[in-house]
Scaffold this motif. Structure first.
Motif, PDB file in Angstrom:
ATOM      1  N   ASN A 229      37.201  15.469 -68.027  1.00  0.00           N
ATOM      2  CA  ASN A 229      36.614  14.190 -67.639  1.00  0.00           C
ATOM      3  C   ASN A 229      37.569  13.032 -67.924  1.00  0.00           C
ATOM      4  O   ASN A 229      37.701  12.108 -67.119  1.00  0.00           O
ATOM      5  CB  ASN A 229      35.278  13.959 -68.343  1.00  0.00           C
ATOM      6  CG  ASN A 229      34.170  14.813 -67.761  1.00  0.00           C
ATOM      7  OD1 ASN A 229      34.210  15.215 -66.598  1.00  0.00           O
ATOM      8  ND2 ASN A 229      33.176  15.117 -68.573  1.00  0.00           N
TER       9      ASN A 229
ATOM     10  N   ARG B 167      40.229  13.154 -65.315  1.00  0.00           N
ATOM     11  CA  ARG B 167      39.677  12.650 -64.049  1.00  0.00           C
ATOM     12  C   ARG B 167      39.760  11.124 -64.000  1.00  0.00           C
ATOM     13  O   ARG B 167      40.245  10.542 -63.029  1.00  0.00           O
ATOM     14  CB  ARG B 167      38.228  13.106 -63.893  1.00  0.00           C
ATOM     15  CG  ARG B 167      37.553  12.557 -62.634  1.00  0.00           C
ATOM     16  CD  ARG B 167      36.055  12.650 -62.701  1.00  0.00           C
ATOM     17  NE  ARG B 167      35.583  11.891 -63.863  1.00  0.00           N
ATOM     18  CZ  ARG B 167      34.496  12.190 -64.555  1.00  0.00           C
ATOM     19  NH1 ARG B 167      33.757  13.231 -64.236  1.00  0.00           N
ATOM     20  NH2 ARG B 167      34.146  11.446 -65.589  1.00  0.00           N
ATOM     21  N   ASP B 168      39.305  10.478 -65.072  1.00  0.00           N
ATOM     22  CA  ASP B 168      39.308   9.012 -65.115  1.00  0.00           C
ATOM     23  C   ASP B 168      40.727   8.452 -65.084  1.00  0.00           C
ATOM     24  O   ASP B 168      41.015   7.488 -64.366  1.00  0.00           O
ATOM     25  CB  ASP B 168      38.562   8.525 -66.356  1.00  0.00           C
ATOM     26  CG  ASP B 168      37.085   8.927 -66.356  1.00  0.00           C
ATOM     27  OD1 ASP B 168      36.561   9.282 -65.267  1.00  0.00           O
ATOM     28  OD2 ASP B 168      36.468   8.896 -67.437  1.00  0.00           O
TER      29      ASP B 168
ATOM     30  N   VAL C 203      38.747  12.379 -56.813  1.00  0.00           N
ATOM     31  CA  VAL C 203      39.099  13.109 -58.027  1.00  0.00           C
ATOM     32  C   VAL C 203      37.785  13.442 -58.707  1.00  0.00           C
ATOM     33  O   VAL C 203      37.029  12.544 -59.057  1.00  0.00           O
ATOM     34  CB  VAL C 203      39.985  12.268 -58.973  1.00  0.00           C
ATOM     35  CG1 VAL C 203      40.382  13.079 -60.193  1.00  0.00           C
ATOM     36  CG2 VAL C 203      41.215  11.753 -58.249  1.00  0.00           C
ATOM     37  N   GLU C 204      37.485  14.714 -58.847  1.00  0.00           N
ATOM     38  CA  GLU C 204      36.203  15.094 -59.443  1.00  0.00           C
ATOM     39  C   GLU C 204      36.322  16.376 -60.236  1.00  0.00           C
ATOM     40  O   GLU C 204      37.212  17.193 -60.000  1.00  0.00           O
ATOM     41  CB  GLU C 204      35.128  15.226 -58.370  1.00  0.00           C
ATOM     42  CG  GLU C 204      35.431  16.243 -57.294  1.00  0.00           C
ATOM     43  CD  GLU C 204      34.404  16.212 -56.173  1.00  0.00           C
ATOM     44  OE1 GLU C 204      33.796  17.280 -55.947  1.00  0.00           O
ATOM     45  OE2 GLU C 204      34.224  15.162 -55.545  1.00  0.00           O
ATOM     46  N   VAL C 205      35.396  16.524 -61.188  1.00  0.00           N
ATOM     47  CA  VAL C 205      35.296  17.748 -61.972  1.00  0.00           C
ATOM     48  C   VAL C 205      34.127  18.530 -61.391  1.00  0.00           C
ATOM     49  O   VAL C 205      33.028  18.017 -61.256  1.00  0.00           O
ATOM     50  CB  VAL C 205      35.057  17.455 -63.466  1.00  0.00           C
ATOM     51  CG1 VAL C 205      34.843  18.749 -64.246  1.00  0.00           C
ATOM     52  CG2 VAL C 205      36.231  16.671 -64.043  1.00  0.00           C
TER      53      VAL C 205
ATOM     54  N   LEU D 205      39.150  20.428 -62.358  1.00  0.00           N
ATOM     55  CA  LEU D 205      39.339  19.071 -61.867  1.00  0.00           C
ATOM     56  C   LEU D 205      40.058  19.199 -60.536  1.00  0.00           C
ATOM     57  O   LEU D 205      41.073  19.904 -60.446  1.00  0.00           O
ATOM     58  CB  LEU D 205      40.190  18.273 -62.863  1.00  0.00           C
ATOM     59  CG  LEU D 205      40.518  16.863 -62.416  1.00  0.00           C
ATOM     60  CD1 LEU D 205      40.128  15.884 -63.495  1.00  0.00           C
ATOM     61  CD2 LEU D 205      41.994  16.751 -62.132  1.00  0.00           C
TER      62      LEU D 205
ATOM     63  N   ILE E 212      41.772  17.272 -57.089  1.00  0.00           N
ATOM     64  CA  ILE E 212      42.269  16.076 -56.401  1.00  0.00           C
ATOM     65  C   ILE E 212      42.261  16.434 -54.927  1.00  0.00           C
ATOM     66  O   ILE E 212      42.948  17.364 -54.505  1.00  0.00           O
ATOM     67  CB  ILE E 212      43.692  15.705 -56.870  1.00  0.00           C
ATOM     68  CG1 ILE E 212      43.724  15.475 -58.378  1.00  0.00           C
ATOM     69  CG2 ILE E 212      44.181  14.477 -56.105  1.00  0.00           C
ATOM     70  CD1 ILE E 212      45.114  15.267 -58.943  1.00  0.00           C
TER      71      ILE E 212
END
Length: 159
Positions: free
Chosen positions: A102, A105-106, A123-125, A134, A136
């Protein structure tokens, strides 16, 4: 007297071979004494033959990443993300997988915003069957996936 170990292990084709070495001045000759398809078994036998204390490798969780785009063909912004956000986290032990992914991701999302990328990038988990990754993505296509994997690590070589 030579301070080289009497036994060593080395790859030979798809196998790992333990050699016994004999030294005569500056010349050395090796005789194969053990062969295995498993590197750790060859290492263990080499330690036993040398009289060294063998310690099982520990499992350590580390960041691994895969890319669907070869580094040379990555757009500049993605190369920048890999170099600044992903590579520094490689080979570092991970204790809290969710927190690390996380946070990455940020940080990656912020880096991409700072690069002013024209094409929308997500961009996500994601979690699938208990595995987290994660991702992209650009235009629905996964460019890079980052995940945590257990790796064997030999912390002590000769004890």
């Amino acid at each position: 007297m030579n301070n080289q170990p009497k036994y060593s292990y080395e790859p030979k084709g798809h196998k790992w071979v333990v050699y016994e070495w004999e030294y005569c001045g500056n010349t050395q000759s090796g005789t194969k004494v053990y062969e295995s398809s498993d590197r750790e078994q060859a290492r263990k036998e080499c330690f036993r033959l040398n009289g060294w204390k063998y310690k099982e490798p520990t499992l350590v969780k580390e960041i691994i990443y895969k890319s669907n785009v070869h580094f040379e063909h990555m757009p500049g912004w993605l190369k920048f993300v890999v170099i600044t956000n992903i590579n520094p986290r490689m080979n570092v032990s991970v204790t809290n997988e969710v927190e690390v992914l996380n946070q990455m991701r940020d940080e990656i999302a912020e880096t991409i915003r700072g690069q002013k990328v024209r094409v929308p990038v997500r961009v996500e988990v994601r979690e699938d069957e208990g595995e987290r990754a994660l991702l992209i993505m650009r235009s629905g296509r996964g460019l890079v996936s980052v995940y945590v994997k257990e790796q064997k690590r030999n912390n002590e070589l000769y004890k």
